[in-house]
Design a protein around this motif. Sequence first.
Motif, PDB file in Angstrom:
ATOM      1  N   LEU A  74       0.816  -1.210   0.000  1.00 10.84           N
ATOM      2  CA  LEU A  74       0.000   0.000   0.000  1.00 10.84           C
ATOM      3  C   LEU A  74       0.854   1.267   0.000  1.00 10.84           C
ATOM      4  CD1 LEU A  74      -2.967   0.776  -0.051  1.00 10.84           C
ATOM      5  CD2 LEU A  74      -2.918   0.847   2.427  1.00 10.84           C
ATOM      6  N   LEU A  75       1.877   1.298   0.827  1.00 10.90           N
ATOM      7  CA  LEU A  75       2.752   2.480   0.861  1.00 10.90           C
ATOM      8  C   LEU A  75       3.542   2.624  -0.426  1.00 10.90           C
ATOM      9  CD1 LEU A  75       4.021   2.372   4.540  1.00 10.90           C
ATOM     10  CD2 LEU A  75       2.291   3.868   3.543  1.00 10.90           C
ATOM     11  N   LEU A  76       3.946   1.497  -1.005  1.00  9.27           N
ATOM     12  CA  LEU A  76       4.655   1.548  -2.282  1.00  9.27           C
ATOM     13  C   LEU A  76       3.757   2.151  -3.369  1.00  9.27           C
ATOM     14  CD1 LEU A  76       7.098   0.872  -4.044  1.00  9.27           C
ATOM     15  CD2 LEU A  76       6.071  -1.391  -4.404  1.00  9.27           C
ATOM     16  N   GLY A  77       2.466   1.810  -3.354  1.00  9.55           N
ATOM     17  CA  GLY A  77       1.536   2.400  -4.324  1.00  9.55           C
ATOM     18  C   GLY A  77       1.468   3.909  -4.190  1.00  9.55           C
ATOM     19  N   GLY A  78       1.456   4.405  -2.951  1.00 13.50           N
ATOM     20  CA  GLY A  78       1.460   5.848  -2.740  1.00 13.50           C
ATOM     21  C   GLY A  78       2.742   6.503  -3.223  1.00 13.50           C
ATOM     22  N   SER A  79       3.878   5.842  -2.981  1.00 11.40           N
ATOM     23  CA  SER A  79       5.168   6.381  -3.442  1.00 11.40           C
ATOM     24  C   SER A  79       5.253   6.400  -4.960  1.00 11.40           C
ATOM     25  CB  SER A  79       6.312   5.540  -2.880  1.00 11.40           C
ATOM     26  OG  SER A  79       6.360   5.664  -1.488  1.00 11.40           O
ATOM     27  N   LEU A  80       4.747   5.349  -5.593  1.00  7.21           N
ATOM     28  CA  LEU A  80       4.732   5.331  -7.063  1.00  7.21           C
ATOM     29  C   LEU A  80       3.883   6.473  -7.607  1.00  7.21           C
ATOM     30  CD1 LEU A  80       4.412   1.510  -7.788  1.00  7.21           C
ATOM     31  CD2 LEU A  80       6.392   2.965  -8.221  1.00  7.21           C
ATOM     32  N   ASP A  82       3.372   9.372  -6.164  1.00  7.55           N
ATOM     33  CA  ASP A  82       4.128  10.607  -5.995  1.00  7.55           C
ATOM     34  C   ASP A  82       5.219  10.746  -7.046  1.00  7.55           C
ATOM     35  OD1 ASP A  82       2.611  11.260  -3.798  1.00  7.55           O
ATOM     36  OD2 ASP A  82       4.063  10.484  -2.352  1.00  7.55           O
ATOM     37  N   ARG A  83       5.832   9.636  -7.417  1.00  9.95           N
ATOM     38  CA  ARG A  83       6.966   9.682  -8.348  1.00  9.95           C
ATOM     39  C   ARG A  83       6.530   9.780  -9.809  1.00  9.95           C
ATOM     40  NH1 ARG A  83      12.575   7.900  -7.999  1.00  9.95           N
ATOM     41  NH2 ARG A  83      13.276   7.539 -10.119  1.00  9.95           N
ATOM     42  N   PHE A  84       5.537   8.997 -10.205  1.00 11.30           N
ATOM     43  CA  PHE A  84       5.164   8.900 -11.622  1.00 11.30           C
ATOM     44  C   PHE A  84       3.841   9.578 -11.964  1.00 11.30           C
ATOM     45  CE2 PHE A  84       7.799   5.112 -10.819  1.00 11.30           C
ATOM     46  CZ  PHE A  84       8.849   5.440 -11.638  1.00 11.30           C
ATOM     47  N   GLY A  85       3.171  10.127 -10.988  1.00 15.30           N
ATOM     48  CA  GLY A  85       1.899  10.794 -11.219  1.00 15.30           C
ATOM     49  C   GLY A  85       0.749   9.940 -10.709  1.00 15.30           C
ATOM     50  N   ARG A  86      -0.083  10.551  -9.887  1.00 17.30           N
ATOM     51  CA  ARG A  86      -1.180   9.820  -9.255  1.00 17.30           C
ATOM     52  C   ARG A  86      -2.178   9.274 -10.267  1.00 17.30           C
ATOM     53  NH1 ARG A  86      -0.091  14.197  -5.857  1.00 17.30           N
ATOM     54  NH2 ARG A  86       0.706  13.482  -3.856  1.00 17.30           N
ATOM     55  N   ARG A  87      -2.497  10.073 -11.251  1.00 18.19           N
ATOM     56  CA  ARG A  87      -3.484   9.636 -12.243  1.00 18.19           C
ATOM     57  C   ARG A  87      -2.966   8.436 -13.036  1.00 18.19           C
ATOM     58  NH1 ARG A  87      -6.442  13.213 -16.941  1.00 18.19           N
ATOM     59  NH2 ARG A  87      -7.635  11.474 -17.771  1.00 18.19           N
ATOM     60  N   ARG A  88      -1.732   8.511 -13.492  1.00 20.20           N
ATOM     61  CA  ARG A  88      -1.154   7.421 -14.274  1.00 20.20           C
ATOM     62  C   ARG A  88      -1.112   6.126 -13.451  1.00 20.20           C
ATOM     63  NH1 ARG A  88       4.487   8.743 -16.391  1.00 20.20           N
ATOM     64  NH2 ARG A  88       3.253   9.956 -17.835  1.00 20.20           N
ATOM     65  N   VAL A  89      -0.639   6.203 -12.215  1.00 15.50           N
ATOM     66  CA  VAL A  89      -0.533   5.012 -11.372  1.00 15.50           C
ATOM     67  C   VAL A  89      -1.925   4.471 -11.046  1.00 15.50           C
ATOM     68  CG1 VAL A  89       0.235   4.156  -9.119  1.00 15.50           C
ATOM     69  CG2 VAL A  89       1.715   5.634 -10.463  1.00 15.50           C
ATOM     70  N   PHE A  90      -2.885   5.356 -10.804  1.00 15.85           N
ATOM     71  CA  PHE A  90      -4.258   4.928 -10.536  1.00 15.85           C
ATOM     72  C   PHE A  90      -4.835   4.179 -11.739  1.00 15.85           C
ATOM     73  CE2 PHE A  90      -8.842   5.745 -10.804  1.00 15.85           C
ATOM     74  CZ  PHE A  90      -9.256   5.202  -9.610  1.00 15.85           C
ATOM     75  N   ALA A 122      -1.737  -6.804  -5.527  1.00 13.00           N
ATOM     76  CA  ALA A 122      -0.591  -5.942  -5.828  1.00 13.00           C
ATOM     77  C   ALA A 122      -1.033  -4.812  -6.761  1.00 13.00           C
ATOM     78  CB  ALA A 122       0.540  -6.749  -6.451  1.00 13.00           C
ATOM     79  N   SER A 123      -1.910  -5.129  -7.696  1.00  7.52           N
ATOM     80  CA  SER A 123      -2.464  -4.090  -8.575  1.00  7.52           C
ATOM     81  C   SER A 123      -3.378  -3.163  -7.801  1.00  7.52           C
ATOM     82  CB  SER A 123      -3.238  -4.741  -9.724  1.00  7.52           C
ATOM     83  OG  SER A 123      -2.405  -5.577 -10.470  1.00  7.52           O
ATOM     84  N   ALA A 124      -4.138  -3.726  -6.875  1.00  3.13           N
ATOM     85  CA  ALA A 124      -5.057  -2.914  -6.075  1.00  3.13           C
ATOM     86  C   ALA A 124      -4.311  -1.912  -5.214  1.00  3.13           C
ATOM     87  CB  ALA A 124      -5.917  -3.824  -5.191  1.00  3.13           C
TER      88      ALA A 124
END
Length: 154
Positions: A74-80, A82-90, A122-124
């Motif tokens: 879950l924390l890794l998803g938040g970091s991703l 922040d790094r690559f853009g929230r919309r893209r990662v979502f 992991a995707s979630a």
Amino acid sequence: MPADAPDRAPAGLVLRSPAGRGTLLATVLGSALVFLDGTVVGIALPAIADDLGATTAGLQWTVNGYALTLAALLLLGGSLGDRFGRRRVFLIGTVAFAAASVLCAVAPTVGGCWSRRVRCRASAARCSPRGRWRSSRPRSSPATGRRPSARGRG
């Protein structure tokens, strides 16, 4: 936030605008999709046991592997985000979650079901935190203009 200040996200998105409502709706539905999926698995356990011939241990790993993977990533998803853009990662997380869910539905064994559930979670983890990012960001105090410190004193 002062009473007369517009309701804005840090990126300048006005939450009362159509785009703001659309963003809010997408994040709420994305988070709901993830947590609803966890509930559905619990309800489907008897059918999984019958169809795949699963033991109690296999069913426990189907449920626990799902929860452990989310907690771990879950924390890794938040970091991703922040790094690559929230919309893209979502969006990537939501599409990957849907694809992994389809793979779970066609799993031939309980081991295959379990491993695909882990991939699903992991995707979630990439789409779930998007709905809560605003509440976790430090904001400055209207009285002092400073951000809160680590000890909670502004």
